[in-house]
Design an enzyme around this catalytic site. Structure first.
Site, short mmCIF file in Angstrom:
data_model
loop_
_atom_site.label_atom_id
_atom_site.label_comp_id
_atom_site.label_asym_id
_atom_site.label_seq_id
_atom_site.Cartn_x
_atom_site.Cartn_y
_atom_site.Cartn_z
N LYS A 18 -48.53 -41.58 6.31
CA LYS A 18 -49.20 -41.84 7.94
C LYS A 18 -49.61 -40.06 8.52
O LYS A 18 -48.11 -39.27 9.08
CB LYS A 18 -49.71 -42.53 8.32
CG LYS A 18 -48.28 -43.14 9.30
CD LYS A 18 -48.15 -42.04 10.53
CE LYS A 18 -46.53 -42.92 11.29
NZ LYS A 18 -45.97 -41.44 12.38
N VAL A 104 -38.32 -39.00 4.12
CA VAL A 104 -37.80 -39.60 5.19
C VAL A 104 -37.07 -39.44 6.08
O VAL A 104 -36.80 -38.38 6.57
CB VAL A 104 -36.51 -39.78 4.42
CG1 VAL A 104 -35.56 -41.68 4.90
CG2 VAL A 104 -36.63 -40.58 3.00
N GLY A 106 -39.05 -38.80 8.46
CA GLY A 106 -39.83 -37.40 8.95
C GLY A 106 -41.43 -37.68 9.46
O GLY A 106 -41.54 -36.39 9.64
N GLY A 107 -40.94 -38.84 10.18
CA GLY A 107 -42.04 -39.05 11.32
C GLY A 107 -44.54 -39.34 10.26
O GLY A 107 -44.77 -39.03 11.04
N MET A 108 -43.65 -39.93 8.88
CA MET A 108 -44.61 -39.89 8.44
C MET A 108 -44.95 -42.12 7.97
O MET A 108 -45.37 -42.80 6.97
CB MET A 108 -45.07 -39.05 7.32
CG MET A 108 -44.87 -37.63 7.27
SD MET A 108 -45.08 -36.56 5.96
CE MET A 108 -47.25 -36.85 5.56
N ALA A 109 -43.98 -42.50 8.82
CA ALA A 109 -43.47 -43.62 8.72
C ALA A 109 -43.47 -44.15 6.97
O ALA A 109 -43.69 -45.88 7.07
CB ALA A 109 -44.83 -44.27 8.67
N GLY A 111 -40.83 -45.52 6.00
CA GLY A 111 -40.02 -46.76 6.19
C GLY A 111 -40.84 -48.34 6.04
O GLY A 111 -41.21 -49.10 5.27
N ALA A 113 -44.01 -48.24 5.59
CA ALA A 113 -45.30 -48.26 4.26
C ALA A 113 -43.85 -48.98 3.19
O ALA A 113 -45.09 -49.79 2.60
CB ALA A 113 -45.09 -46.72 3.50
N ASP A 145 -45.40 -49.33 12.81
CA ASP A 145 -46.34 -48.91 11.89
C ASP A 145 -46.47 -49.26 10.84
O ASP A 145 -47.43 -48.97 10.07
CB ASP A 145 -46.06 -47.11 11.15
CG ASP A 145 -45.74 -46.42 12.93
OD1 ASP A 145 -46.50 -46.64 13.47
OD2 ASP A 145 -44.44 -45.49 12.56
#
Ligand code: ATP
Length: 311
Positions: A18, A104, A106-109, A111, A113, A145
């Site tokens: 995300k 990982v 990285g602010g893209m959720a 974990g 996910a 998230d």
């Protein structure tokens, strides 16, 4: 539950990363979380999680970020699978295989996910018969998230980000992500945000009408102008090099650029697939970004994929 003879031998679920188009951070709540108002968009960078019955609980990871992910009971996909097992009274362990394409820390959720994917995969494997609403509730207990990773698309998040509401939106968006070699810890970024704002009054967070209007019309330029993230200053304070990445992307023609969530991935919105490719080339050639990825959005949330697993 279905009889053992008809249960699938393994189930694979694909789940997206995300980006937060808008992340407004309110005051810290009594439970330690911050009140948030955010607009999530699911982007086409996917992890795959495969579950299969096994003699014991185990997890293996493949893909470019494999060595950064824990393979013990702290892995968020394992935590999710075990939580569902307890909830539905399953006593047989599963093995989990995660093919990791989402950066990982990285602010893209990523974990979150994987946790959502593990829930969907185990729900399917065990034919547990949980209602969607129950699965969403379990997801919210696992992390702020995780419910969005189940739903995908574009959604507004409130509370600590877990309470989702639909957003009227149209269009396809073309993103470029500059992935940092060093991750940022989400709690550290929130702590830095608190430190930077310690003297300012902090209002209850609300979505902006500017972003809502931009999404409703599917106008990528307007979305690019409306991107905003209250955690960006904190992420830049902890990794000052992010400022150069943001400046470079805008100079090379991005419609807008933003630190993704708690960072340090920087997300750039572009006008077309061709512009996204051009931006990848420029960012790489300039040497400002080590790794760049492209993705289309919005995409579906966690979904079972047919056929044999790839791992
Ligand atoms: P968010 O945007 O939700 O704050 P993030 O994208 O910054 O999260 P993640 O990739 O979710 O961060 O990883 C955060 C930490 O969680 C990692 O440093 C890692 O040690 C741990 N972790 C546990 N399970 C996983 C998993 N399945 N995938 C990635 N990281 C995991």
């Amino acid at each position: 539950m279905t009889s053992a003879a008809t249960l699938p031998r393994s189930v694979t679920v694909r789940v997206p990363a995300k980006v937060n188009l808008e992340l407004r951070v309110g005051p810290r709540r009594a439970d330690g979380f911050h009140a948030l108002s955010t607009i999530y968009m699911a982007v086409g960078l996917f992890d795959e999680v495969t579950v299969a019955p096994s003699a014991e609980w185990e997890v293996t990871i493949s893909g470019p970020y494999a060595e950064q992910v824990p393979t013990d009971a702290t892995n968020l996909a394992v935590v999710a699978a075990r939580t569902l097992a307890e909830e539905v009274g399953v006593h047989e362990p599963v093995s989990l295989r995660i093919h990791k394409e989402i950066p990982v820390a990285g602010g893209m959720a990523g974990g979150s996910a994987d946790a959502a994917a593990a829930l969907v995969a185990c729900d399917h494997l065990w034919s547990s018969g949980m209602a969607r609403e129950e699965l969403v509730q379990l997801a919210a207990g696992l992390g702020s998230d995780v419910p969005f990773a189940l739903s995908g698309g574009i959604a507004m998040g409130s509370g600590r980000g877990e309470a989702l509401a639909p957003v009227l939106a149209r269009g396809t968006f073309h993103w470029v992500f500059a992935v940092s070699q060093t991750g940022l810890s989400t709690p550290a970024v929130y702590a830095e945000c608190d430190r930077l704002r310690s003297n300012a009054p902090i209002a209850a967070p609300e979505p902006s009408s500017q972003m809502m209007t931009a999404l409703r019309s599917g106008d990528a330029e307007a979305v690019g102008r409306a991107l905003s993230n209250d955690l960006q200053d904190a992420a830049v304070s902890l990794q000052p090099g992010l400022r150069d990445v943001l400046d470079a992307g805008l100079e090379f023609g991005a419609l807008g650029g933003i630190v993704s969530g708690s960072g340090p991935t920087v997300a750039f919105l572009t006008a077309s697939p061709e512009m996204a490719l051009d931006l990848c080339v420029s960012l790489t050639a300039s040497g400002v970004a080590g790794e760049v990825r492209r993705a289309k959005a919005p995409v579906h949330g966690a979904q079972v994929i047919p056929g044999p697993s790839r791992v």
